[in-house]
Scaffold this motif. Structure first.
Motif, PDB file in Angstrom:
ATOM      1  N   GLU A 212       0.888  -1.164   0.000  1.00 32.67           N
ATOM      2  CA  GLU A 212       0.000   0.000   0.000  1.00 32.67           C
ATOM      3  C   GLU A 212       0.928   1.216   0.000  1.00 32.67           C
ATOM      4  OE1 GLU A 212      -2.326  -2.970  -0.001  1.00 32.67           O
ATOM      5  OE2 GLU A 212      -1.091  -2.852   1.791  1.00 32.67           O
ATOM      6  N   MET A 213       1.100   1.819  -1.160  1.00 32.86           N
ATOM      7  CA  MET A 213       2.146   2.826  -1.330  1.00 32.86           C
ATOM      8  C   MET A 213       1.674   3.950  -2.230  1.00 32.86           C
ATOM      9  SD  MET A 213       5.936   2.246  -3.054  1.00 32.86           S
ATOM     10  CE  MET A 213       6.808   1.956  -1.502  1.00 32.86           C
ATOM     11  N   PHE A 214       2.111   5.177  -1.921  1.00 34.38           N
ATOM     12  CA  PHE A 214       2.016   6.242  -2.910  1.00 34.38           C
ATOM     13  C   PHE A 214       3.346   6.983  -2.972  1.00 34.38           C
ATOM     14  CE2 PHE A 214      -0.245   7.736   0.905  1.00 34.38           C
ATOM     15  CZ  PHE A 214       0.411   8.925   1.206  1.00 34.38           C
ATOM     16  N   TYR A 215       3.502   7.789  -4.027  1.00 39.04           N
ATOM     17  CA  TYR A 215       4.799   8.315  -4.425  1.00 39.04           C
ATOM     18  C   TYR A 215       4.778   9.838  -4.433  1.00 39.04           C
ATOM     19  CZ  TYR A 215       5.087   3.528  -6.204  1.00 39.04           C
ATOM     20  OH  TYR A 215       5.057   2.159  -6.322  1.00 39.04           O
ATOM     21  N   ILE A 216       5.878  10.435  -3.998  1.00 39.02           N
ATOM     22  CA  ILE A 216       5.990  11.893  -3.925  1.00 39.02           C
ATOM     23  C   ILE A 216       7.264  12.326  -4.651  1.00 39.02           C
ATOM     24  CG2 ILE A 216       6.193  13.882  -2.410  1.00 39.02           C
ATOM     25  CD1 ILE A 216       3.474  12.448  -2.239  1.00 39.02           C
ATOM     26  N   ASN A 217       7.091  13.235  -5.622  1.00 44.66           N
ATOM     27  CA  ASN A 217       8.205  13.793  -6.367  1.00 44.66           C
ATOM     28  C   ASN A 217       8.891  14.848  -5.505  1.00 44.66           C
ATOM     29  OD1 ASN A 217       9.867  15.145  -8.201  1.00 44.66           O
ATOM     30  ND2 ASN A 217       8.399  15.006  -9.876  1.00 44.66           N
ATOM     31  N   LEU A 218      10.150  14.630  -5.156  1.00 49.23           N
ATOM     32  CA  LEU A 218      10.849  15.529  -4.232  1.00 49.23           C
ATOM     33  C   LEU A 218      11.089  16.914  -4.813  1.00 49.23           C
ATOM     34  CD1 LEU A 218      13.502  13.250  -2.493  1.00 49.23           C
ATOM     35  CD2 LEU A 218      11.774  14.655  -1.357  1.00 49.23           C
ATOM     36  N   SER A 219      10.971  17.072  -6.132  1.00 46.97           N
ATOM     37  CA  SER A 219      11.280  18.367  -6.740  1.00 46.97           C
ATOM     38  C   SER A 219      10.094  19.317  -6.743  1.00 46.97           C
ATOM     39  CB  SER A 219      11.762  18.169  -8.180  1.00 46.97           C
ATOM     40  OG  SER A 219      10.710  17.694  -9.006  1.00 46.97           O
ATOM     41  N   VAL A 220       8.918  18.872  -6.308  1.00 43.45           N
ATOM     42  CA  VAL A 220       7.715  19.714  -6.404  1.00 43.45           C
ATOM     43  C   VAL A 220       7.436  20.439  -5.092  1.00 43.45           C
ATOM     44  CG1 VAL A 220       5.248  19.742  -6.909  1.00 43.45           C
ATOM     45  CG2 VAL A 220       6.766  18.223  -8.201  1.00 43.45           C
ATOM     46  N   TYR A 221       7.205  19.699  -4.020  1.00 40.18           N
ATOM     47  CA  TYR A 221       6.921  20.316  -2.722  1.00 40.18           C
ATOM     48  C   TYR A 221       7.911  19.802  -1.684  1.00 40.18           C
ATOM     49  CZ  TYR A 221       2.391  21.306  -4.903  1.00 40.18           C
ATOM     50  OH  TYR A 221       1.404  21.724  -5.752  1.00 40.18           O
ATOM     51  N   ALA A 222       8.420  20.686  -0.880  1.00 39.51           N
ATOM     52  CA  ALA A 222       9.348  20.288   0.177  1.00 39.51           C
ATOM     53  C   ALA A 222       8.588  19.570   1.286  1.00 39.51           C
ATOM     54  CB  ALA A 222      10.058  21.515   0.740  1.00 39.51           C
ATOM     55  N   PRO A 223       9.111  18.452   1.789  1.00 40.68           N
ATOM     56  CA  PRO A 223       8.449  17.748   2.887  1.00 40.68           C
ATOM     57  C   PRO A 223       8.175  18.671   4.068  1.00 40.68           C
ATOM     58  CG  PRO A 223      10.196  16.390   1.991  1.00 40.68           C
ATOM     59  CD  PRO A 223      10.316  17.732   1.326  1.00 40.68           C
ATOM     60  N   GLY A 224       7.005  18.471   4.676  1.00 38.26           N
ATOM     61  CA  GLY A 224       6.639  19.236   5.857  1.00 38.26           C
ATOM     62  C   GLY A 224       5.853  20.495   5.573  1.00 38.26           C
ATOM     63  N   THR A 225       5.833  20.976   4.328  1.00 37.69           N
ATOM     64  CA  THR A 225       5.086  22.193   4.000  1.00 37.69           C
ATOM     65  C   THR A 225       3.601  21.884   3.860  1.00 37.69           C
ATOM     66  OG1 THR A 225       5.392  21.862   1.626  1.00 37.69           O
ATOM     67  CG2 THR A 225       7.086  23.122   2.794  1.00 37.69           C
ATOM     68  N   ALA A 226       2.793  22.950   3.841  1.00 32.97           N
ATOM     69  CA  ALA A 226       1.345  22.761   3.698  1.00 32.97           C
ATOM     70  C   ALA A 226       1.000  22.129   2.351  1.00 32.97           C
ATOM     71  CB  ALA A 226       0.633  24.108   3.850  1.00 32.97           C
ATOM     72  N   ASP A 227       1.683  22.549   1.277  1.00 33.12           N
ATOM     73  CA  ASP A 227       1.415  21.950  -0.034  1.00 33.12           C
ATOM     74  C   ASP A 227       1.781  20.476  -0.056  1.00 33.12           C
ATOM     75  OD1 ASP A 227       0.340  24.168  -1.401  1.00 33.12           O
ATOM     76  OD2 ASP A 227       2.342  24.986  -1.758  1.00 33.12           O
ATOM     77  N   TYR A 228       2.869  20.133   0.608  1.00 37.08           N
ATOM     78  CA  TYR A 228       3.282  18.735   0.705  1.00 37.08           C
ATOM     79  C   TYR A 228       2.211  17.902   1.411  1.00 37.08           C
ATOM     80  CZ  TYR A 228       5.879  14.774   2.785  1.00 37.08           C
ATOM     81  OH  TYR A 228       6.279  13.526   3.222  1.00 37.08           O
ATOM     82  N   LEU A 229       1.698  18.406   2.514  1.00 36.77           N
ATOM     83  CA  LEU A 229       0.681  17.662   3.261  1.00 36.77           C
ATOM     84  C   LEU A 229      -0.628  17.588   2.486  1.00 36.77           C
ATOM     85  CD1 LEU A 229       1.575  19.014   6.775  1.00 36.77           C
ATOM     86  CD2 LEU A 229       1.685  16.619   6.057  1.00 36.77           C
TER      87      LEU A 229
END
Length: 286
Positions: A212-229
């Motif tokens: 059960e996995m989803f993927y996050i492109n590190l170049s779009v939103y920085a981890p921890g930011t509101a957009d990331y969440l």
């Protein structure tokens, strides 16, 4: 004639052509060689009773108006001879893999633009009660921010979306109640994604990560930011939706993933884009 009128006329012409074809088709020769996928031959028709054009017309109308069944990858793999026992191939039944922060594993990441699979190595950086957070080897990130993002997802996003939409498949294909979030190298054209192909075992699809996995492109939103969440909420809704309402039209699924961030107080991905172009059809998702 407007484009809508032309489309309506084309649809009516198609429906009429299908009805005529259904009413005029000939029965298949009785002595035709039967293939391995054919149904058993039907009993001979009773004398004086034959299929009517009305019967064929109704069948054609049903084919035009009813949704096709959702694809079952496990059943398809069984039909193709890839798996001998479909039920055993649906999910692991042995204990889940024991993991700890610092573990390194290999994963498949789909490059959507170039339609290829990338084989990558990732390190387990953060573990919470309900999620594993992985980062591809060699990618830079802010550990403190990732830890804050993981805490917010596990404490706010995860329970709130499960309360509203229901739970994801758990313990799922890997027999592990935690979900996986994989942060990977920049891949053009995508901020993040969930793939239902990961919800089958490797016996069914060798490219599946079987998690059960989803993927996050590190170049779009920085981890921890509101957009990331907000992005985590968007993709987690897709994971839940796959389990709760498999086969739903894309526009409904994507619409609910736009609602998901609002439920936890984070920005949606496409709200501003729609406000800039409000004539965009909501039922047409490219």
């Amino acid at each position: 004639m407007t484009s809508a009128a032309r489309a309506e006329r084309a649809a009516l012409a198609l429906a009429w052509a299908l009805l005529v074809a259904a009413g005029c088709r000939d029965a298949a020769p009785a002595d035709r060689e039967r293939g391995p996928g054919d149904d058993a031959p039907a009993a001979a028709p009773t004398a004086g009773v034959a299929p009517t054009i009305t019967d064929d017309r109704d069948a054609a109308l049903r084919a035009l108006t009813e949704d096709p069944p959702a694809a079952d990858l496990v059943a398809l793999a069984a039909r193709l001879g890839r798996v001998a026992d479909p039920e055993a191939a649906r999910a692991r039944t042995d204990p889940p893999v024991a993991r700890a922060v610092g573990d390194v594993e290999r994963f498949q990441v789909h490059d959507i633009v170039n339609n290829r699979e990338l084989d990558i190595e990732a390190r387990l950086e953060v573990a919470t009660d309900n999620a594993w957070f992985w980062v591809q080897a060699g990618q830079s990130f802010d550990r403190a921010q990732l830890e804050r993002g993981a805490e917010a997802f596990s404490g706010e996003v995860y329970p709130r979306l499960r309360q509203v939409f229901g739970g994801e498949w758990s313990p799922g294909v890997d027999n592990d109640p935690r979900v996986h979030v994989l942060h990977h190298e920049p891949v053009p054209g995508i901020a993040g994604y969930f793939s239902g192909a990961d919800e089958v075992t490797k016996a069914v699809d060798p490219d599946s990560n079987a998690l059960e996995m989803f993927y996050i492109n590190l170049s779009v939103y920085a981890p921890g930011t509101a957009d990331y969440l907000g992005l985590l909420a968007h993709e987690f809704q897709h994971m839940i939706h796959w389990h709760r309402d498999y086969g739903e039209p894309t526009w409904v699924n994507e619409g609910l993933s736009e609602v998901a961030p609002h439920l936890v107080g984070y920005p949606a991905q496409f709200g501003q884009a729609y406000r800039r172009s409000p004539d965009t059809p909501l039922t047409d998702w490219d």
